[in-house]
Design a protein around this motif. Structure first.
Motif, short mmCIF file in Angstrom:
data_model
loop_
_atom_site.label_atom_id
_atom_site.label_comp_id
_atom_site.label_asym_id
_atom_site.label_seq_id
_atom_site.Cartn_x
_atom_site.Cartn_y
_atom_site.Cartn_z
N ASP A 224 0.84 -1.19 0.00
CA ASP A 224 0.00 0.00 0.00
C ASP A 224 0.88 1.25 0.00
O ASP A 224 2.13 1.17 0.02
CB ASP A 224 -0.98 -0.01 1.17
N SER A 225 0.26 2.41 0.01
CA SER A 225 1.00 3.67 -0.08
C SER A 225 1.98 3.85 1.07
O SER A 225 3.11 4.31 0.89
CB SER A 225 0.03 4.86 -0.12
N GLU A 226 1.55 3.48 2.27
CA GLU A 226 2.41 3.64 3.44
C GLU A 226 3.66 2.78 3.31
O GLU A 226 4.79 3.24 3.59
CB GLU A 226 1.65 3.27 4.71
N GLU A 227 3.48 1.54 2.87
CA GLU A 227 4.63 0.65 2.71
C GLU A 227 5.59 1.16 1.64
O GLU A 227 6.82 1.11 1.81
CB GLU A 227 4.15 -0.76 2.37
N MET A 228 5.04 1.65 0.53
CA MET A 228 5.89 2.17 -0.53
C MET A 228 6.63 3.42 -0.08
O MET A 228 7.81 3.61 -0.39
CB MET A 228 5.08 2.48 -1.79
N ASN A 229 5.96 4.29 0.67
CA ASN A 229 6.61 5.51 1.15
C ASN A 229 7.77 5.19 2.09
O ASN A 229 8.80 5.87 2.07
CB ASN A 229 5.60 6.42 1.83
N ILE A 230 7.60 4.16 2.92
CA ILE A 230 8.70 3.73 3.79
C ILE A 230 9.87 3.24 2.95
O ILE A 230 11.04 3.55 3.21
CB ILE A 230 8.22 2.64 4.76
N TYR A 231 9.56 2.46 1.92
CA TYR A 231 10.59 1.93 1.02
C TYR A 231 11.34 3.08 0.34
O TYR A 231 12.58 3.09 0.32
CB TYR A 231 9.92 1.03 -0.02
N TRP A 232 10.61 4.05 -0.21
CA TRP A 232 11.26 5.19 -0.87
C TRP A 232 12.11 5.98 0.14
O TRP A 232 13.22 6.41 -0.19
CB TRP A 232 10.22 6.14 -1.48
N LYS A 233 11.59 6.16 1.35
CA LYS A 233 12.31 6.94 2.36
C LYS A 233 13.62 6.25 2.74
O LYS A 233 14.68 6.90 2.84
CB LYS A 233 11.43 7.11 3.60
N GLU A 234 13.58 4.94 2.94
CA GLU A 234 14.80 4.22 3.30
C GLU A 234 15.80 4.23 2.16
O GLU A 234 17.02 4.40 2.39
CB GLU A 234 14.46 2.79 3.71
N LEU A 235 15.32 4.09 0.94
CA LEU A 235 16.22 4.14 -0.22
C LEU A 235 16.88 5.51 -0.35
O LEU A 235 18.10 5.61 -0.52
CB LEU A 235 15.45 3.83 -1.50
N THR A 236 16.09 6.56 -0.27
CA THR A 236 16.65 7.90 -0.47
C THR A 236 17.56 8.30 0.69
O THR A 236 18.60 8.94 0.48
CB THR A 236 15.54 8.94 -0.65
N THR A 237 17.20 7.92 1.91
CA THR A 237 18.05 8.23 3.06
C THR A 237 19.40 7.55 2.94
O THR A 237 20.44 8.14 3.25
CB THR A 237 17.35 7.79 4.37
N ALA A 238 19.40 6.31 2.45
CA ALA A 238 20.65 5.59 2.22
C ALA A 238 21.45 6.22 1.09
O ALA A 238 22.66 6.44 1.19
CB ALA A 238 20.37 4.13 1.91
N SER A 239 20.77 6.56 0.01
CA SER A 239 21.46 7.11 -1.16
C SER A 239 22.16 8.43 -0.84
O SER A 239 23.27 8.69 -1.32
CB SER A 239 20.46 7.31 -2.30
N GLN A 240 21.53 9.24 -0.03
CA GLN A 240 22.04 10.59 0.25
C GLN A 240 23.41 10.58 0.92
O GLN A 240 24.17 11.55 0.82
CB GLN A 240 21.04 11.36 1.12
N VAL A 241 23.77 9.50 1.60
CA VAL A 241 25.03 9.47 2.34
C VAL A 241 26.15 8.76 1.59
O VAL A 241 27.29 8.74 2.06
CB VAL A 241 24.86 8.82 3.73
N VAL A 242 25.84 8.19 0.44
CA VAL A 242 26.85 7.44 -0.31
C VAL A 242 27.43 8.33 -1.39
O VAL A 242 26.75 8.72 -2.35
CB VAL A 242 26.26 6.16 -0.92
N LYS A 243 28.70 8.69 -1.22
CA LYS A 243 29.38 9.58 -2.16
C LYS A 243 30.62 8.94 -2.80
O LYS A 243 31.25 9.55 -3.66
CB LYS A 243 29.82 10.87 -1.45
N CYS A 244 30.98 7.73 -2.33
CA CYS A 244 32.22 7.12 -2.81
C CYS A 244 32.13 5.61 -2.66
O CYS A 244 31.06 5.06 -2.39
CB CYS A 244 33.41 7.67 -2.03
N THR A 245 33.25 4.94 -2.81
CA THR A 245 33.29 3.48 -2.78
C THR A 245 33.58 2.92 -1.38
O THR A 245 33.83 1.72 -1.24
CB THR A 245 34.36 2.95 -3.75
N SER A 246 33.50 3.74 -0.35
CA SER A 246 33.81 3.30 1.01
C SER A 246 32.52 3.06 1.80
O SER A 246 31.79 4.01 2.10
CB SER A 246 34.67 4.33 1.72
N LEU A 247 32.28 1.82 2.16
CA LEU A 247 31.13 1.49 3.00
C LEU A 247 31.29 2.10 4.39
O LEU A 247 30.32 2.61 4.97
CB LEU A 247 30.98 -0.03 3.10
N GLU A 248 32.50 2.09 4.91
CA GLU A 248 32.75 2.66 6.23
C GLU A 248 32.42 4.15 6.26
O GLU A 248 31.74 4.63 7.18
CB GLU A 248 34.22 2.44 6.63
#
Length: 282
Positions: A224-248
């Motif tokens: 449903d919409s709530e589940e998809m919004n959580i999925y988008w939020k987690e994806l975008t929150t993760a994406s915003q902090v990844v700038k390079c090849t270092s997981l650490e």
């Protein structure tokens, strides 16, 4: 058994242990439309048997959401007009040149043209495969196409996707339902699972412009919409902090920005976006 989403929309749930994605059925007053054809002859036949139990208009159209084998190898079983976008058509043409005897299948696996799971499914669920030849699509569109099933409109659009370059979604406006296929997932390149970071926000924008309340996904069935919004939020929150090849570095940046540790989903996504940077740097 088909799941009934509404009086006019049904779906056959995904079976991940058999590499079977969600298949959809949309019914108008005059015709019905199928979304994806299954991963094999047997998958398609199982779907058709379930459709026959319903009192629905004849199936006239089939939409293939993208050219990954588990979504189109059953298409020959349906007496329907097959609709794909132009890039899906090009990819299916490659499969039309394949032969499906054991030695050919093994060759495709050895040359990374086909997965070992695909070969296994073909061998188990596609009788007469030695003479099998995939049919050609009937209708090829570029960006969007509207299908009227009789007081039931389906809007097809090729969208940007983190999963494949040829993703088509199907939106049913009066039901506020959208079939996403696999477009919202990641993909594997050079044995690395990743999300195409540059396409994440454009993809979400393409999907969210439709006023959908229920989302059918290839390997989750329904959200449903709530589940998809959580999925988008987690994806975008993760994406915003990844700038390079270092997981650490990415994980430290996540903690600094969000004042907490990433949850399991976010950590999985962070790793996937780091992998995307690794792939882009190769």
């Amino acid at each position: 058994m088909l799941n009934k989403l509404s009086d006019t929309i049904y779906y056959l749930s995904n079976q991940d242990d058999r590499e079977r994605p969600t298949l959809g059925l949309v019914c108008g007053d005059q015709y019905s439309l199928i979304i994806d054809s299954g991963n094999s002859t047997q998958h398609a036949k199982d779907f058709l048997l379930e459709i026959e139990k319903l009192n629905v208009p004849p199936v006239k159209y089939m939409v293939i959401t993208h050219a990954h084998w588990d979504h189109f190898l059953g298409m020959n079983e349906f007496d329907a007009t097959v609709i794909v976008n132009s890039q899906t058509s090009e990819k299916i043409q490659e499969w039309q040149n394949y032969t499906f005897d054991d030695s050919s299948l093994q060759k495709y696996v050895n040359t990374n043209q086909m997965s070992a799971m695909c070969m296994k499914i073909i061998q188990a669920d596609m009788p007469n495969r030695n003479s099998f030849k995939l049919n050609s699509p009937d209708v090829i569109f570029e960006n969007t196409l509207t299908i009227d099933l009789g007081k039931k409109v389906c809007i097809l659009e090729r969208i940007k996707s983190t999963h494949s370059d040829d993703s088509t979604i199907v939106y049913i406006p009066d039901e506020k339902v959208v079939f996403l296929g696999d477009c919202a997932y990641g993909t594997t390149t050079n044995s690395l699972f990743h999300y195409k970071q540059s396409l994440l926000l454009p993809m979400i924008e393409d999907i969210q412009k439709y006023n959908a309340e229920m989302f059918l996904l290839g390997h989750e069935s329904i959200c449903d919409s709530e589940e998809m919004n959580i999925y988008w939020k987690e994806l975008t929150t993760a994406s915003q902090v990844v700038k390079c090849t270092s997981l650490e570095n990415a994980t430290k940046r996540f903690m600094a920005v969000n004042k907490r540790d990433p949850n399991d989903n976010e950590l999985f996504f962070i790793k996937a976006f780091v992998n995307d940077h690794i792939i882009q740097s190769q």
